[in-house]
Design a protein around this motif. Structure first.
Motif, PDB file in Angstrom:
ATOM      1  N   LEU A 176       0.828  -1.213   0.000  1.00  0.00           N
ATOM      2  CA  LEU A 176       0.000   0.000   0.000  1.00  0.00           C
ATOM      3  C   LEU A 176       0.858   1.257   0.000  1.00  0.00           C
ATOM      4  O   LEU A 176       0.468   2.282  -0.565  1.00  0.00           O
ATOM      5  CB  LEU A 176      -0.945  -0.007   1.203  1.00  0.00           C
ATOM      6  CG  LEU A 176      -2.078  -1.029   1.132  1.00  0.00           C
ATOM      7  CD1 LEU A 176      -2.780  -1.133   2.483  1.00  0.00           C
ATOM      8  CD2 LEU A 176      -3.059  -0.685   0.035  1.00  0.00           C
ATOM      9  N   ASP A 177       2.028   1.198   0.615  1.00  0.00           N
ATOM     10  CA  ASP A 177       2.945   2.346   0.574  1.00  0.00           C
ATOM     11  C   ASP A 177       3.435   2.610  -0.846  1.00  0.00           C
ATOM     12  O   ASP A 177       3.633   3.760  -1.229  1.00  0.00           O
ATOM     13  CB  ASP A 177       4.150   2.115   1.497  1.00  0.00           C
ATOM     14  CG  ASP A 177       3.798   2.270   2.975  1.00  0.00           C
ATOM     15  OD1 ASP A 177       2.759   2.904   3.287  1.00  0.00           O
ATOM     16  OD2 ASP A 177       4.573   1.764   3.812  1.00  0.00           O
ATOM     17  N   GLU A 178       3.608   1.550  -1.629  1.00  0.00           N
ATOM     18  CA  GLU A 178       4.019   1.699  -3.029  1.00  0.00           C
ATOM     19  C   GLU A 178       2.909   2.342  -3.857  1.00  0.00           C
ATOM     20  O   GLU A 178       3.153   3.240  -4.640  1.00  0.00           O
ATOM     21  CB  GLU A 178       4.387   0.340  -3.634  1.00  0.00           C
ATOM     22  CG  GLU A 178       5.638  -0.269  -3.059  1.00  0.00           C
ATOM     23  CD  GLU A 178       5.851  -1.699  -3.538  1.00  0.00           C
ATOM     24  OE1 GLU A 178       5.155  -2.137  -4.498  1.00  0.00           O
ATOM     25  OE2 GLU A 178       6.701  -2.381  -2.951  1.00  0.00           O
ATOM     26  N   ASP A 179       1.689   1.822  -3.714  1.00  0.00           N
ATOM     27  CA  ASP A 179       0.513   2.350  -4.418  1.00  0.00           C
ATOM     28  C   ASP A 179      -0.697   2.018  -3.561  1.00  0.00           C
ATOM     29  O   ASP A 179      -1.134   0.871  -3.520  1.00  0.00           O
ATOM     30  CB  ASP A 179       0.381   1.728  -5.803  1.00  0.00           C
ATOM     31  CG  ASP A 179      -0.875   2.187  -6.541  1.00  0.00           C
ATOM     32  OD1 ASP A 179      -1.558   3.123  -6.067  1.00  0.00           O
ATOM     33  OD2 ASP A 179      -1.188   1.594  -7.593  1.00  0.00           O
ATOM     34  N   CYS A 180      -1.214   3.037  -2.887  1.00  0.00           N
ATOM     35  CA  CYS A 180      -2.282   2.788  -1.919  1.00  0.00           C
ATOM     36  C   CYS A 180      -3.609   2.416  -2.562  1.00  0.00           C
ATOM     37  O   CYS A 180      -4.547   2.035  -1.873  1.00  0.00           O
ATOM     38  CB  CYS A 180      -2.456   3.973  -0.985  1.00  0.00           C
ATOM     39  SG  CYS A 180      -3.033   5.464  -1.791  1.00  0.00           S
ATOM     40  N   TRP A 181      -3.703   2.489  -3.899  1.00  0.00           N
ATOM     41  CA  TRP A 181      -4.955   2.159  -4.567  1.00  0.00           C
ATOM     42  C   TRP A 181      -4.839   0.915  -5.431  1.00  0.00           C
ATOM     43  O   TRP A 181      -5.726   0.635  -6.228  1.00  0.00           O
ATOM     44  CB  TRP A 181      -5.434   3.348  -5.404  1.00  0.00           C
ATOM     45  CG  TRP A 181      -5.709   4.524  -4.539  1.00  0.00           C
ATOM     46  CD1 TRP A 181      -4.971   5.662  -4.440  1.00  0.00           C
ATOM     47  CD2 TRP A 181      -6.774   4.666  -3.596  1.00  0.00           C
ATOM     48  NE1 TRP A 181      -5.515   6.498  -3.508  1.00  0.00           N
ATOM     49  CE2 TRP A 181      -6.635   5.920  -2.972  1.00  0.00           C
ATOM     50  CE3 TRP A 181      -7.841   3.853  -3.217  1.00  0.00           C
ATOM     51  CZ2 TRP A 181      -7.507   6.379  -2.009  1.00  0.00           C
ATOM     52  CZ3 TRP A 181      -8.711   4.316  -2.254  1.00  0.00           C
ATOM     53  CH2 TRP A 181      -8.541   5.571  -1.663  1.00  0.00           C
ATOM     54  N   GLN A 182      -3.785   0.154  -5.265  1.00  0.00           N
ATOM     55  CA  GLN A 182      -3.660  -1.069  -6.049  1.00  0.00           C
ATOM     56  C   GLN A 182      -4.560  -2.166  -5.491  1.00  0.00           C
ATOM     57  O   GLN A 182      -4.920  -2.151  -4.318  1.00  0.00           O
ATOM     58  CB  GLN A 182      -2.209  -1.546  -6.084  1.00  0.00           C
ATOM     59  CG  GLN A 182      -1.673  -2.002  -4.749  1.00  0.00           C
ATOM     60  CD  GLN A 182      -0.251  -2.510  -4.853  1.00  0.00           C
ATOM     61  OE1 GLN A 182       0.006  -3.420  -5.633  1.00  0.00           O
ATOM     62  NE2 GLN A 182       0.650  -1.914  -4.097  1.00  0.00           N
TER      63      GLN A 182
END
Length: 124
Positions: free
Chosen positions: A43-49
Motif C-alpha cells: 500500500l505504501d508503493e501504491d495505496c490504490w492497487q
C-alpha cells in the motif's frame, strides 16, 4: 497489531492470555504480522492497487500450497487496507475514483474473456 487469544488449560479454571502472532499459513509458516507488514508495504508503493493473496505471497517470495489460508489472507487484506486508509484519511472522491478504475479493469477483462470464448478464437 497482535491478536489476543484467551484460552484455558485442561483442569484449570483460570483464563490465560496468549499475545503471540497468529499463524495464518501453516504450509509456509507465515504469521498475521508478516502478512500485514507486506500488505502495508504494498500500500505504501501504491495505496490504490488491488491486492490479492497471490500478490502478497509473491512479495514474500512464497507460494500458496494448499491455499486453505487464502480466505484468512483476504480478511487480513481487507482489515489492513481499511486501517491504512483510515490513518491516511482518504476522501470519498479518492475511493470513488478507485472503484471506477476497478470496474473499468473488470469490464476490459470481461470483454477479453468473451472474445476468447467465441468459436473463431478457439485455441484447439
Amino acid at each position: 497489531m497482535t491478536a489476543t487469544i484467551f484460552f484455558s488449560r485442561k483442569h484449570d479454571s483460570q483464563c490465560h492470555v496468549w499475545n503471540e502472532d497468529v499463524l495464518v499459513c501453516s504450509c509456509n509458516y507465515i504469521t498475521d504480522k508478516e502478512i500485514r507488514e507486506v500488505i502495508t508495504n504494498l500500500l505504501d508503493e501504491d495505496c490504490w492497487q488491488l491486492i490479492v493473496p497471490a500478490k502478497v505471497y509473491h512479495a514474500m517470495e512464497k507460494r500458496g500450497r494448499c491455499c486453505g489460508c487464502f480466505p484468512n489472507v483476504v480478511d487480513l487484506i481487507i482489515q489492513t487496507t481499511e486501517e491504512y486508509h483510515a490513518r491516511r484519511h482518504s476522501t470519498e472522491a479518492e475511493i470513488f475514483d478507485f472503484m471506477s478504475r476497478l470496474k473499468q479493469f473488470h469490464e476490459e477483462n470481461r470483454r477479453a474473456d468473451i472474445e476468447r470464448r467465441q468459436k473463431g478464437h478457439r485455441a484447439a
